[in-house]
Design a protein around this motif. Structure first.
Motif, short mmCIF file in Angstrom:
data_model
loop_
_atom_site.label_atom_id
_atom_site.label_comp_id
_atom_site.label_asym_id
_atom_site.label_seq_id
_atom_site.Cartn_x
_atom_site.Cartn_y
_atom_site.Cartn_z
N SER A 41 36.23 -3.26 46.58
CA SER A 41 35.35 -4.22 47.25
C SER A 41 34.04 -4.43 46.49
O SER A 41 33.53 -5.55 46.45
N GLY A 42 33.52 -3.39 45.86
CA GLY A 42 32.27 -3.54 45.10
C GLY A 42 32.43 -4.45 43.90
O GLY A 42 31.76 -5.49 43.81
N PRO A 43 33.30 -4.09 42.96
CA PRO A 43 33.47 -4.94 41.78
C PRO A 43 33.98 -6.35 42.11
O PRO A 43 33.52 -7.34 41.53
N LEU A 44 34.93 -6.43 43.04
CA LEU A 44 35.44 -7.76 43.41
C LEU A 44 34.37 -8.58 44.13
O LEU A 44 34.28 -9.80 43.96
N GLY A 45 33.56 -7.89 44.94
CA GLY A 45 32.46 -8.58 45.62
C GLY A 45 31.49 -9.20 44.62
O GLY A 45 31.05 -10.34 44.78
N GLU A 46 31.17 -8.44 43.57
CA GLU A 46 30.28 -8.96 42.52
C GLU A 46 30.94 -10.12 41.77
O GLU A 46 30.31 -11.13 41.49
N LEU A 47 32.22 -9.97 41.45
CA LEU A 47 32.94 -11.01 40.73
C LEU A 47 33.00 -12.31 41.53
O LEU A 47 32.79 -13.40 41.00
N SER A 97 38.99 -19.99 55.48
CA SER A 97 38.57 -19.69 54.11
C SER A 97 37.75 -20.83 53.54
O SER A 97 36.71 -20.61 52.91
N ILE A 98 38.21 -22.06 53.76
CA ILE A 98 37.48 -23.22 53.25
C ILE A 98 36.18 -23.42 54.01
O ILE A 98 35.14 -23.72 53.41
N VAL A 99 36.21 -23.23 55.33
CA VAL A 99 34.99 -23.34 56.13
C VAL A 99 33.97 -22.32 55.66
O VAL A 99 32.79 -22.63 55.48
N ALA A 100 34.42 -21.07 55.44
CA ALA A 100 33.50 -20.02 54.98
C ALA A 100 32.92 -20.37 53.62
O ALA A 100 31.73 -20.16 53.37
N LEU A 101 33.73 -20.94 52.76
CA LEU A 101 33.27 -21.33 51.43
C LEU A 101 32.15 -22.35 51.53
O LEU A 101 31.14 -22.26 50.82
N ASP A 106 28.13 -17.74 49.46
CA ASP A 106 27.40 -18.23 48.28
C ASP A 106 28.11 -17.64 47.07
O ASP A 106 27.60 -16.72 46.42
N PRO A 107 29.30 -18.17 46.77
CA PRO A 107 30.15 -17.53 45.77
C PRO A 107 29.72 -17.81 44.34
O PRO A 107 29.01 -18.76 44.05
N LEU A 112 34.34 -19.58 43.76
CA LEU A 112 34.62 -20.99 44.04
C LEU A 112 36.04 -21.37 43.67
O LEU A 112 36.62 -22.28 44.26
N VAL A 113 36.60 -20.71 42.69
CA VAL A 113 37.98 -20.97 42.28
C VAL A 113 38.95 -20.16 43.15
O VAL A 113 39.93 -20.68 43.66
#
Length: 140
Positions: A41-47, A97-101, A106-107, A112-113
Motif C-alpha cells: 500500500s505504501g509504494p503503490l500509494g506513492e505511485l 472508481s471514476i467518481v472518486a477519480l 488527486d492521483p 490517472l491511467v
C-alpha cells in the motif's frame, strides 16, 4: 464489445461453465489486486497518488470480496442471486472508481491511467458475468 460477441463467449454446452469461468477470472484478478494493494500500500500509494491507508483498506476489502467470488465460482451451479450481486457490485465499483477519480482523488499520472483501466476491467467482468447468466437463464 458487441452483444453477439458476449453471447458467443458465454455460450457453452454446459451453461454454468461460462458463469463459473468468468467468476473465477474475476476472483483471481481481484484477489491479486487486493493482495498487492494490501501488501504494498505504501509504494503503490506513492505511485498512484492514493493514500496508503485507503489503499490498505481497499486491498483487504478486495481480497475478502475475491474470496467470496471464488467461492461462488467453485459451486457447480452458482446461484443466480449471488452472481447478480457480483455483477451489481462490479458495476458499482466501476462507477465509483471514476467518481472518486474526478471528485476525491488527486492521483499521479500513473493513477490517472490505472484508475480507468481497472474500472473498465471490472465493468468488463460485470458485462461478461451478466451475459453468461442470461445464457444460463435462456438454456433452461
Amino acid at each position: 464489445m458487441s452483444q453477439a460477441l458476449l453471447v458467443g463467449l458465454a455460450r457453452t454446452s454446459r451453461p454454468h461453465s461460462a458463469v463459473r469461468r468468468f467468476l473465477a477470472l474475476d476472483a483471481v484478478v481481484t484477489g491479486a489486486n487486493g493482495i498487492a494493494y494490501a501488501l504494498a500500500s505504501g509504494p503503490l500509494g506513492e505511485l498512484l497518488g492514493v493514500d496508503a491507508r485507503l489503499l490498505l483498506g481497499l486491498g483487504v476489502l478486495l481480497a475478502v470480496y475475491a474470496a467470496g467470488v471464488a467461492w461462488l465460482a467453485s459451486r457447480p451451479q452458482p446461484p443466480a442471486l449471488g452472481v447478480k450481486l457480483v455483477v451489481d457490485i462490479n458495476a458499482l465499483w466501476a462507477v465509483l472508481s471514476i467518481v472518486a477519480l474526478v471528485a476525491w482523488l488527486d492521483p499521479t499520472t500513473a493513477g490517472l491511467v490505472w484508475t480507468p483501466v481497472q474500472a473498465a476491467t471490472v465493468a468488463g467482468f460485470a458485462v461478461l458475468q451478466w451475459a453468461a447468466l442470461r445464457a444460463v437463464a435462456a438454456g433452461r
